[in-house]
Design an enzyme around this catalytic site. Structure first.
Site, mmCIF file in Angstrom:
data_model
loop_
_atom_site.group_PDB
_atom_site.id
_atom_site.type_symbol
_atom_site.label_atom_id
_atom_site.label_comp_id
_atom_site.label_asym_id
_atom_site.label_seq_id
_atom_site.Cartn_x
_atom_site.Cartn_y
_atom_site.Cartn_z
ATOM 1 N N HIS A 155 0.814 -1.223 0.000
ATOM 2 C CA HIS A 155 0.000 0.000 0.000
ATOM 3 C C HIS A 155 0.845 1.270 0.000
ATOM 4 O O HIS A 155 0.328 2.360 -0.182
ATOM 5 C CB HIS A 155 -0.938 -0.010 1.209
ATOM 6 N N ASP B 61 3.437 9.349 -0.779
ATOM 7 C CA ASP B 61 2.257 8.614 -0.341
ATOM 8 C C ASP B 61 1.988 7.527 -1.364
ATOM 9 O O ASP B 61 2.041 7.790 -2.571
ATOM 10 C CB ASP B 61 1.062 9.581 -0.275
HETATM 11 P P1 ADQ Z 1 -2.865 5.902 4.855
HETATM 12 O O1 ADQ Z 1 -1.473 6.363 5.040
HETATM 13 O O2 ADQ Z 1 -3.608 5.638 6.067
HETATM 14 O O3 ADQ Z 1 -2.962 4.607 3.921
HETATM 15 P P2 ADQ Z 1 -4.821 7.405 3.117
HETATM 16 O O4 ADQ Z 1 -4.841 6.684 1.836
HETATM 17 O O5 ADQ Z 1 -4.886 8.862 2.945
HETATM 18 O O6 ADQ Z 1 -3.526 7.116 3.976
HETATM 19 O O7 ADQ Z 1 -6.034 6.948 3.964
HETATM 20 C C1 ADQ Z 1 -6.394 7.577 5.159
HETATM 21 C C2 ADQ Z 1 -7.818 7.198 5.526
HETATM 22 O O8 ADQ Z 1 -8.061 7.632 6.865
HETATM 23 C C3 ADQ Z 1 -8.840 7.887 4.670
HETATM 24 O O9 ADQ Z 1 -9.880 6.980 4.380
HETATM 25 C C4 ADQ Z 1 -9.351 9.057 5.527
HETATM 26 O O10 ADQ Z 1 -10.691 9.408 5.304
HETATM 27 C C5 ADQ Z 1 -9.184 8.502 6.909
HETATM 28 N N1 ADQ Z 1 -8.907 9.595 7.875
HETATM 29 C C6 ADQ Z 1 -7.779 10.322 7.979
HETATM 30 N N2 ADQ Z 1 -7.892 11.219 8.962
HETATM 31 C C7 ADQ Z 1 -9.106 11.060 9.496
HETATM 32 C C8 ADQ Z 1 -9.809 11.674 10.556
HETATM 33 N N3 ADQ Z 1 -9.272 12.641 11.296
HETATM 34 N N4 ADQ Z 1 -11.039 11.217 10.823
HETATM 35 C C9 ADQ Z 1 -11.585 10.232 10.095
HETATM 36 N N5 ADQ Z 1 -10.978 9.621 9.086
HETATM 37 C C10 ADQ Z 1 -9.750 10.016 8.794
HETATM 38 C C11 ADQ Z 1 -2.029 3.742 3.296
HETATM 39 C C12 ADQ Z 1 -1.031 4.418 2.372
HETATM 40 C C13 ADQ Z 1 -1.762 5.254 1.356
HETATM 41 C C14 ADQ Z 1 -2.760 4.390 0.582
HETATM 42 C C15 ADQ Z 1 -3.626 3.592 1.535
HETATM 43 C C16 ADQ Z 1 -4.479 2.569 0.796
HETATM 44 O O11 ADQ Z 1 -0.117 5.196 3.113
HETATM 45 O O12 ADQ Z 1 -0.864 5.854 0.462
HETATM 46 O O13 ADQ Z 1 -3.601 5.223 -0.165
HETATM 47 O O14 ADQ Z 1 -2.842 2.880 2.472
HETATM 48 O O15 ADQ Z 1 -3.706 1.743 0.018
#
Ligand code: ADQ
Length: 715
Positions: free
Chosen positions: A151, A356
């Site tokens: 991921h 990311d």
């Molecule tokens: P993450 O690093 O966790 O994932 P991301 O893809 O942005 O990053 O996902 C974050 C998730 O957390 C989103 O669904 C977002 O809505 C939720 N979130 C963040 N802050 C929040 C808050 N304060 N309250 C509620 N929800 C919140 C890892 C990788 C990414 C990749 C994903 C999926 O680092 O690059 O996109 O896996 O493969």
């Protein structure tokens, strides 16, 4: 999560969990993971917890707090996470305890999975925390398919090579049937890392290591679009609340896990710079940063929280007024309704990670914009940038550029916003989380697991030994490099060791047998290394030969193109670090085993073009294992086989062995009853295979003795 004697279920904030939730909900699947520390629960609550887990088709792998510290915070998030995100100053390199714990925990996961799977099942392993699981599973189970999805970014080969555990991790991943990455760039990086760290053969979407070919596919993860498009009075109320709290303001939003890869401090600095340049904006924009704390036990994360607090304080005290501050920081997780209300009321969304894997927040913002307006500012270092090409992309390290882009976003006309947002929404709606999971699992189903054993084919080696030793007369035709001696980093280093010389002497002395060395090497080298032994020597893939003690004869004259071909290859070798040119009497070879794959590939293409233009079809270009050879057309190792057969009035049994493409010529000239052995991996027409040079030498040792049982059968 265990709290006192009760269990609370909490949705994980990470993107991975969000994307898999839907897949697990309607598939015939088991989800294996760490469900939090249930060890301290009283008996009764524990039983209830286990029952609930089973009900949800979840299996929890238990981890002690100390394991969690070393495995999760220490190695996964203290070493792999920063390295894969190019933040080298955050990588903890002295991490032997952490690595040991990582291995132990991966072993535990593999054991739990191995107990659950049935033959033919597919196992989908997720992310960098479990990189050793494919290898560990494969060691126990050949009858399942294994997929691995990463991921986070796969970094460039030069960055990956820094990892002290680079080999173990790659060796494990390369036992999978399918590896999935978010973008084409990560696939390129993965394949090049494999090529630079291990001796593999690569294609555009595959890597072959030892007996196994793993497919490497690109599967950009998506989101559950319906969840973000939903309409609901509770969302409308929350939107009204936000709007009334920020009247007449343009709202800018950031939503991230509080992680140093997400670029929050630089984002704040860029906003500060914008406010300095355009003080009028202080009263017209409002920035909300939602940051959900994670991995709080890792030092770098605690530092981050401190520096974000400081920055927000500094910028607000500089630019705030008695009626309000431009920046608002919320350290908490919010529910769907609030999150959607924030997305829908944000005029500008800032997604500016330093790196990311994908970044789902960007896609969520886009999906939630049912009004088709709003502006997404997106880091070019997020995987999502490869798909979301109508966003305003920025280099998050360039503060001026970020400030300028935010300014541009704030003043974008609604028409332009809508043109861009419609395009973004089309993309996000096409590539959903469900589709991502379906594509990956379908491709995994389609891979054909090839058990190692079936490659050691079809007759077993005992039968081979019986057949060869029972034959009244036999001729051994043995390749040298990669067959009798391991491939050496430099050709001159492959000199035979005393044990090999003894083995060859003993084979040559056997009654009713001839032993031939059929090599691509020049005569002088074979003479120097093996000249004193009673062997038949064949140099340069059969161009020159000699019987034991006899002078060399040539099947072809020194070709007229040779000097020019040598010059051409030497010119290319000068600009290809690691490459070297080996000049022979009738051919010339360009070795690139030690060169960087990317460069070598391009160079070989250029050489092939130039050879074709210069010599047309008067030369033959052979490609072996990381070597390209220019030679006279028409003469191959098959000529040696033909001559051996022609020289004997009663046809002997031929036993030929080799490790690369040029040996396949020899195998193809054999008759039905002959014996061919491929040493090492790769597609072959040989009847038998052994994995390594030492195994092949053991096999030759066995040919020295006629076992009693064979003697009895023969009599
Ligand atoms: P993450 O690093 O966790 O994932 P991301 O893809 O942005 O990053 O996902 C974050 C998730 O957390 C989103 O669904 C977002 O809505 C939720 N979130 C963040 N802050 C929040 C808050 N304060 N309250 C509620 N929800 C919140 C890892 C990788 C990414 C990749 C994903 C999926 O680092 O690059 O996109 O896996 O493969």
């Amino acid at each position: 999560m265990a709290h006192g004697d009760e269990v609370r279920w909490r949705l994980s904030p990470g993107g991975l969990a969000a994307a898999l939730r839907g897949v697990h909900a309607d598939a015939d699947s088991l989800w294996v993971g760490f469900a939090g520390d249930a060890g301290k629960l009283p008996e009764e609550s524990r039983r209830r917890f286990d029952a609930e887990l089973a009900d949800k088709r979840l299996i929890s792998v238990p981890l002690t707090p100390s394991e969690l510290g070393l495995y999760y915070d220490g190695f996964s998030n203290g070493v792999l996470w920063p390295l894969f995100h190019y933040l080298l100053d955050k990588v903890r390199f002295e991490a032997s305890n952490e690595w040991r714990a990582y291995r132990t925990v991966n072993e535990r996961f593999a054991r739990v999975v191995a107990e659950q799977v049935r033959p033919g099942d597919a196992v989908w392993v997720h992310d960098y925390h479990l990189a050793l699981v494919p290898g560990l599973l494969r060691a126990q189970r050949e009858d399942i398919r294994v997929g691995f999805f990463l991921h986070v970014p796969w970094p460039s080969s030069d960055v990956y090579r820094i990892l002290p555990q680079r080999e173990e991790i790659l060796r494990s991943l390369l036992t999978a049937d399918l590896i999935g990455l978010h973008t084409e760039a990560y696939r390129h990086n993965f394949i090049h890392s494999a090529a630079n760290v291990l001796d593999v053969d690569v294609g555009v979407d595959s890597v072959t290591f030892q007996d196994r070919t793993v497919r490497v596919g690109v599967y950009p993860i998506g989101i559950d679009v319906a969840r973000f498009e939903q309409q609901n009075p509770a969302i409308d109320d929350a939107m009204k609340h936000i709007v009334s709290g920020t009247p007449n303001k343009k709202r800018i939003l950031g939503v991230d896990r509080l992680d140093y890869t997400k670029g929050i401090p630089r984002r704040l600095l860029a906003l500060g710079r914008l406010l300095e340049r355009e003080p009028a904006l202080k009263s017209t924009v409002h920035f909300i940063q939602l940051a959900v704390p994670t991995r709080e036990k890792v030092e770098a994360y605690a530092d981050l929280r401190r520096s974000v607090n400081e920055l927000v304080g500094r910028i607000n005290s500089q630019h705030g007024s008695p009626t309000g501050s431009p920046l608002q920081l919320l350290y908490r997780s919010v529910g769907d309704h609030e999150l959607l209300a924030l997305y829908r009321t944000a005029d500008v969304m800032l997604v500016t990670p330093l790196r990311d894997g994908m970044n789902l927040v960007a896609k969520e913002y886009v999906a939630s914009r049912v009004s088709n307006d709003g502006v997404l500012v997106l880091s070019e270092f997020a995987g999502a940038a490869a798909e979301l090409d109508a966003a305003l992309t920025v280099n998050p390290y360039d503060l001026d550029a970020v400030a300028r882009t935010i300014r541009c976003a704030l003043s974008m006309t609604r028409d332009e916003q809508m043109v861009r947002m419609r395009r973004l929404r089309d993309r996000v709606r096409q590539a959903t989380a469900d589709l991502w999971a379906r594509d990956f699992t379908n491709d995994l189903e389609q891979t054909r697991p090839v058990p190692r054993s079936s490659l050691s084919v079809p007759g077993d080696l005992d039968t081979l030994v019986e057949r060869v030793t029972a034959a009244p007369s036999r001729v051994l035709l043995l390749d040298y490099d990669g067959t009798l001696a391991p491939i050496a980093p430099l050709p001159v280093l492959a000199r035979p060791d005393p044990a090999l010389r003894e083995l060859l002497r003993a084979l040559a002395a056997l009654a009713g047998a001839e032993t031939h060395i059929v090599s691509g090497r020049p005569p002088e080298v074979l003479e120097d290394w093996l000249g004193g032994l009673p062997l038949w020597l064949h140099a340069e893939h059969g161009v020159r030969s000699r019987a034991p003690g006899a002078p060399w004869t040539a099947r072809a004259e020194t070709p007229p193109f040779l000097e020019r071909a040598v010059e051409l290859l030497e010119r290319h070798a000068r600009s290809t670090p690691g490459a070297l040119v080996e000049k022979k009497s009738s051919s010339v070879a360009f070795h690139y085993r030690r060169s960087e794959l990317h460069l070598a590939e391009a160079r070989v293409r250029a050489i092939r073009n130039e050879l074709a233009q210069t010599f047309g079809n008067t030369v033959e270009v052979l490609e072996g294992h990381k070597v390209l050879e220019v030679k006279t057309p028409g003469i191959t190792k098959a000529n040696v086989v033909e001559e051996v057969v022609a020289r004997h009035t009663t046809r002997p049994l031929l036993f030929a062995a080799g490790d690369d493409r040029t040996d396949e010529d020899m195998f193809s000239a054999l008759a039905e009853g002959d014996v061919s052995v491929r040493v090492g991996p790769g597609i072959t027409r040989a009847r038998y295979r052994v994995a390594t040079v030492p195994e092949f030498r053991e096999l030759l040792e066995r040919l020295l003795f006629v076992p009693d049982v064979v003697a009895l059968n023969a009599s």
